[in-house]
Motif scaffolding. Structure first.
Motif, short mmCIF file in Angstrom:
data_model
loop_
_atom_site.label_atom_id
_atom_site.label_comp_id
_atom_site.label_asym_id
_atom_site.label_seq_id
_atom_site.Cartn_x
_atom_site.Cartn_y
_atom_site.Cartn_z
N HIS A 594 0.83 -1.22 0.00
CA HIS A 594 0.00 0.00 0.00
C HIS A 594 0.86 1.26 0.00
CE1 HIS A 594 -3.40 -2.64 0.73
NE2 HIS A 594 -2.78 -3.14 1.78
N TRP A 595 1.94 1.21 -0.76
CA TRP A 595 2.80 2.38 -0.89
C TRP A 595 2.31 3.24 -2.05
CZ3 TRP A 595 8.16 -0.53 -0.80
CH2 TRP A 595 8.39 -1.00 0.50
N SER A 596 2.41 4.53 -1.89
CA SER A 596 2.10 5.44 -3.00
C SER A 596 3.14 5.27 -4.10
CB SER A 596 2.10 6.90 -2.52
OG SER A 596 1.09 7.11 -1.56
N VAL A 597 2.69 5.30 -5.33
CA VAL A 597 3.60 5.23 -6.46
C VAL A 597 3.74 6.63 -7.03
CG1 VAL A 597 3.98 4.32 -8.77
CG2 VAL A 597 3.08 2.83 -6.97
N LEU A 598 4.95 7.17 -7.00
CA LEU A 598 5.20 8.54 -7.43
C LEU A 598 5.48 8.65 -8.92
CD1 LEU A 598 7.55 9.62 -4.49
CD2 LEU A 598 5.06 9.70 -4.59
N ALA A 599 6.11 7.63 -9.47
CA ALA A 599 6.44 7.63 -10.89
C ALA A 599 6.90 6.24 -11.30
CB ALA A 599 7.53 8.66 -11.20
N GLU A 600 6.84 6.01 -12.58
CA GLU A 600 7.32 4.75 -13.14
C GLU A 600 8.65 5.01 -13.83
OE1 GLU A 600 5.91 1.83 -16.72
OE2 GLU A 600 4.40 2.32 -15.19
N LEU A 601 9.62 4.16 -13.55
CA LEU A 601 10.94 4.28 -14.17
C LEU A 601 10.92 3.44 -15.44
CD1 LEU A 601 13.66 5.64 -13.65
CD2 LEU A 601 14.34 3.64 -12.32
N ASN A 602 10.62 4.08 -16.56
CA ASN A 602 10.43 3.33 -17.81
C ASN A 602 11.72 2.72 -18.34
OD1 ASN A 602 8.52 6.10 -18.32
ND2 ASN A 602 7.51 4.12 -18.29
N ALA A 603 12.76 3.53 -18.42
CA ALA A 603 14.00 3.04 -19.05
C ALA A 603 15.16 3.94 -18.67
CB ALA A 603 13.84 3.01 -20.57
N ILE A 604 16.34 3.35 -18.66
CA ILE A 604 17.59 4.10 -18.49
C ILE A 604 18.54 3.63 -19.59
CG2 ILE A 604 19.52 4.67 -17.00
CD1 ILE A 604 17.78 4.10 -14.60
N GLY A 605 18.93 4.56 -20.44
CA GLY A 605 19.89 4.24 -21.50
C GLY A 605 21.27 4.74 -21.12
N SER A 606 22.29 4.11 -21.65
CA SER A 606 23.65 4.47 -21.26
C SER A 606 24.62 4.23 -22.40
CB SER A 606 24.09 3.66 -20.04
OG SER A 606 24.03 2.27 -20.33
N SER A 607 25.73 4.92 -22.34
CA SER A 607 26.85 4.66 -23.25
C SER A 607 28.10 5.28 -22.65
CB SER A 607 26.60 5.25 -24.64
OG SER A 607 26.82 6.64 -24.65
N THR A 608 29.25 4.77 -23.06
CA THR A 608 30.52 5.39 -22.70
C THR A 608 31.25 5.65 -24.00
OG1 THR A 608 30.59 4.15 -20.64
CG2 THR A 608 32.64 5.17 -21.37
N SER A 630 14.89 2.42 -26.85
CA SER A 630 14.76 1.05 -27.38
C SER A 630 14.15 0.10 -26.35
CB SER A 630 16.13 0.52 -27.80
OG SER A 630 16.96 0.26 -26.67
N GLN A 631 14.05 0.55 -25.09
CA GLN A 631 13.57 -0.32 -24.02
C GLN A 631 12.12 -0.07 -23.63
OE1 GLN A 631 16.35 -0.07 -20.61
NE2 GLN A 631 17.79 0.88 -22.02
N THR A 632 11.47 0.90 -24.23
CA THR A 632 10.14 1.30 -23.77
C THR A 632 9.26 1.69 -24.95
OG1 THR A 632 8.95 2.97 -22.46
CG2 THR A 632 11.05 3.64 -23.40
N PRO A 633 7.93 1.51 -24.81
CA PRO A 633 7.03 1.99 -25.86
C PRO A 633 6.90 3.50 -25.92
CG PRO A 633 5.79 0.93 -24.08
CD PRO A 633 7.24 0.69 -23.81
N VAL A 634 7.39 4.20 -24.89
CA VAL A 634 7.38 5.66 -24.92
C VAL A 634 8.30 6.14 -26.05
CG1 VAL A 634 7.93 7.76 -23.63
CG2 VAL A 634 6.96 5.79 -22.43
#
Length: 764
Positions: A594-608, A630-634
């Motif tokens: 029963h925790w409030s959900v503040l946001a959804e973490l859709n994707a994190i992209g990275s590169s070096t 590439s990881q999310t429908p957004v």
């Protein structure tokens, strides 16, 4: 229905270098040709940590021998390190000695001041000392040399660092966020000897769906476990051998033997026959086990935990697939923040929306009485900036830095947060500088006390201002020398203790200015892989201190006035102190508790991907953005607000806007809102990413994207109006209705570290 292909994690290869039995040294450190071999420019050669060379040699040779079997595009580099590398110590001694001696000189008569001046450090610092001393750049230089463009970051968890790196690699490989992971680990002790040797090791892991010829073994399972439960844990996994990764005490080993005998499990003392190599020991133990086959097809590797849980991992000699993981949507459920004089989310939101923010004039008298402030001619070991977003606390050391431990304690005490399940599988990962100053001064105690004695001899007896000042420095040195093993990872242990988390892994991470996004990424992967239920991501960094101001000034990173992102007057960043925390979990667990959900973490992209250690790279930033999408429908068109990295440099702002326009394109109907948090609270280094995440969450809650503090005329060459990008002179409401809002965050760092985060308020 899509068919599932079983996957495994192959341990492709490993290599190591161990110091000479004669004196513990490594021959590669004496070979000056190594610098040219790995394209390290002369300006960097005196600035980098010395163990960079053996790690480069091992990494390059290992990657080249397996180049045809790995994808360089998605191969990560995880560096395991500890506080007190040679450059960290050299830089900190030089800045501390300069601050103390020059302050004493200001308070002394001319003749005495001249004598004190003879004690000033003679070694001239490099303009690249700040970049060179960072653990992150050791990882990114390996990536650059080996042409690897996945993630690159450094971690520290004491003697558990190697097994923690194995766990992070397992998460990213299991969730297909990486195809291969190179783990590099090295110790660095100035007093190496026969019994305590320098050492370095590298391990290469790869995700696969079939057996790989010549693979050394397969990583089949990773989890935390308490000492008493080790035998039962091994037995349930069908393992008949426990390999201890660290030299353990006889009493603890005997206690473990009693339990092991009842489970018909063999205790392997392989670590106890190796030389003392500190944090590298676990990697050497694994190498030793792989090279000397015995009757056991698989073994459970673990450090001997004293009381709390320790990380364990299982290696099989034969091909073994890992269990399929269910999809886990990761959500953010709570937050806490303290930047400058704004404590808590309400005060933080006020600072984001008013016309003041948290930047103010530096009080130079708190910085060794301004002894190192040179407004117009700052060179090495002095600073020129006169503004900062300084934390509003009085507990400063003599280099004008609050103690991170005390800042974190105060932040936690004021946090009315969730009731976390104490026995849930949990993780605390803290983004911070992996070379804490108090730990550096502890390691430098003998040298600093010797300097005190020399100054005291010159001053002689008396009770003047200089004598009082010198005694304050002595008090500081004595306090530091008695500090309790203050490694960066202790901040994570502090958080775990506060929440009374039992089954918890804790580590510290550094990825330059993108540190807290790298931490968020590791936490997301751990939850997505099913290994962790709840993660607390923390960030603590306090760069408005003499050490960081001096080193950043040497490289001309800082603004001479105040940060002016997107503006014609942009000439660098303004530093800012900060501390922030967020709690992540699976969406189904948030519902259960029963925790409030503040946001959804859709994707994190990275590169070096970088052109150099310090220059921003548009291609690398684009790569991180593309990887995220590439990881999310957004889609980019769905995103209404991008919080920029926005460091307020002429090159940095232009490169970032170019990268954003390449991925997001021009906007016709509705503008793309560009956030620039640093215009209000300066550059908080490792905290910057988490501060941006909390800003996005608050913008979802308030239905409004807050303003930026635009200082001067906008740069015409950025073409913001032509692109349809809003620099946010004023706050603007979201156009999308609640529940359909999307935002993104850029986080970049030295050495080509690039991250892009996509968040939604779907969960609301």
């Amino acid at each position: 229905m899509t068919s599932y292909t079983p996957t495994a994690i192959a341990l492709l290869d490993c290599a190591q270098l161990v110091g000479s039995p004669k004196d513990g040294s490594l021959a590669v450190l004496e070979d000056q040709k190594q610098y040219a071999k790995y394209a390290i420019p002369p300006i960097y050669r005196t600035a980098i940590n010395r163990m960079q060379l053996p790690l480069l040699q091992l990494s390059y040779e290992l990657i080249e021998s397996h180049r045809s079997t790995i994808e360089q595009d998605r191969t990560d580099v995880i560096l395991c390190t500890h506080a007190g590398t040679d450059r960290q110590l050299a830089n900190h001694y030089r800045v501390t000695a300069n601050a103390m001696i020059r302050q004493l000189m200001q308070l002394s008569e001319t003749q005495t001041a001249q004598k004190l001046a003879s004690l000033l450090p003679t070694q001239i610092g490099s303009s690249h000392d700040k970049v060179g001393e960072m653990a992150t750049t050791m990882a990114t230089r390996i990536a650059q040399s080996c042409k690897l463009t996945g993630r690159a970051f450094a971690i520290e968890s004491g003697n558990d660092s190697f097994s923690e790196a194995i766990a992070l690699a397992y998460d990213s490989l299991r969730t297909n966020q990486a195809q291969s992971v190179l783990i590099a680990i090295a110790n660095d002790t100035s007093e190496h000897a026969t019994h305590q040797r320098l050492a370095a090791s590298v391990i290469l892991l790869k995700r696969c769906d079939h057996p790989i010829a010549d693979a050394k073994g397969y990583l089949s399972h990773v989890s935390t476990c308490e000492r008493e439960a080790l035998p039962a844990h091994a037995n349930s996994a069908g393992v008949h051998s426990i390999v201890l990764c660290n030299p353990s005490s006889t009493s603890l080993t005997e206690q473990l033997k009693t339990t092991i005998n009842t489970h018909n499990i063999e205790l392997d003392h392989r670590a106890n026959i190796l030389p003392d190599t500190g944090i590298v020991c676990g990697a050497l133990v694994l190498n030793n086990w792989l090279k000397k086959p015995n009757t056991h097809a698989q073994a459970l590797f673990s450090n001997m935990p004293d009381s709390q849980a320790a990380m364990t991992f299982t290696i099989c000699r034969e091909y073994k697939t890992i269990e399929r993981q269910e999809h886990n949507t990761v959500v953010l459920c709570d937050k806490q923040i303290w930047l400058a004089d704004r404590f808590g989310e309400k005060a933080y939101w006020s600072g984001l929306t008013d016309q003041i923010g948290g930047i103010s004039t530096l009080q130079h008298e708190r910085y060794s009485e301004g002894a190192l402030f040179k407004a117009n001619d700052a060179q090495h070991d002095s600073y020129y900036c006169h503004t900062a977003a300084k934390l509003n606390t009085d507990g400063l050391d003599l280099l004008a830095q609050p103690q991170p431990k005390e800042v974190l304690a105060h932040t936690l005490q004021q946090w009315q947060t969730l009731n976390l399940p104490k026995n849930a599988k949990s993780m605390v990962i803290t983004a911070t500088n992996l070379g804490p100053f108090i730990e550096r001064r502890k390691l430098l105690a003998a040298k600093l006390h010797a300097l005190y004695s020399q100054c005291n001899e010159i001053l002689g007896t008396g009770n003047g201002a200089a004598h009082v000042c010198l005694q304050k420095w002595l008090t500081q040195f004595n306090k530091d020398a008695l500090s309790e093993d203050f490694q960066a990872s202790n901040l994570s242990r502090q958080v775990a203790t506060h929440f009374e988390l039992n089954d918890c892994q804790h580590l510290a991470i550094e990825a330059a200015c993108a540190g807290s996004i790298a931490a968020l990424d590791c936490a997301k992967n751990a939850i997505s892989s099913g290994r962790i239920d709840v993660a607390i991501v923390a960030a603590v960094e306090l760069p408005a201190n003499l050490h960081d101001l001096s080193l950043c000034s040497s490289q001309q990173m800082l603004s001479r006035d105040v940060i002016a992102t997107f503006c014609e007057t942009a000439d660098g960043f303004t530093p800012g102190d900060g501390c922030a925390l967020v709690i992540l979990t699976k969406r189904q667990l948030a519902t259960k508790y029963h925790w409030s959900v503040l946001a959804e973490l859709n994707a994190i992209g990275s590169s070096t991907l970088s052109k150099s250690m310090i220059a921003p790279n548009s291609e690398g930033q684009i790569h991180a953005m593309d990887h995220a999408f590439s990881q999310t429908p957004v889609k980019p068109a769905h995103v209404e607000f991008v919080e920029t990295h926005g460091t307020g440099t002429a090159v940095g702002d232009a490169v970032e806007v170019a990268a954003i326009s390449s991925v997001y394109g021009p906007r016709q109907q509705h503008t793309l809102k560009l956030g620039a948090l640093k215009t209000q609270f300066g550059h908080t280094f490792a905290v910057a990413g988490l501060a941006s995440v909390i800003k996005v969450i608050l913008s979802f809650e308030h239905g409004q994207v807050p303003r930026n503090l635009i200082r001067g005329e906008l740069r015409s060459d950025l073409q913001l109006s032509q692109l349809g990008y809003d620099p946010m002179h004023d706050g603007k409401a979201y156009i999308a209705p609640k529940g359909m809002r999307h935002a993104a965050i850029n986080g970049f760092g030295t050495g080509g570290v690039n991250y892009h985060v996509i968040m939604s308020d779907f969960a609301q």
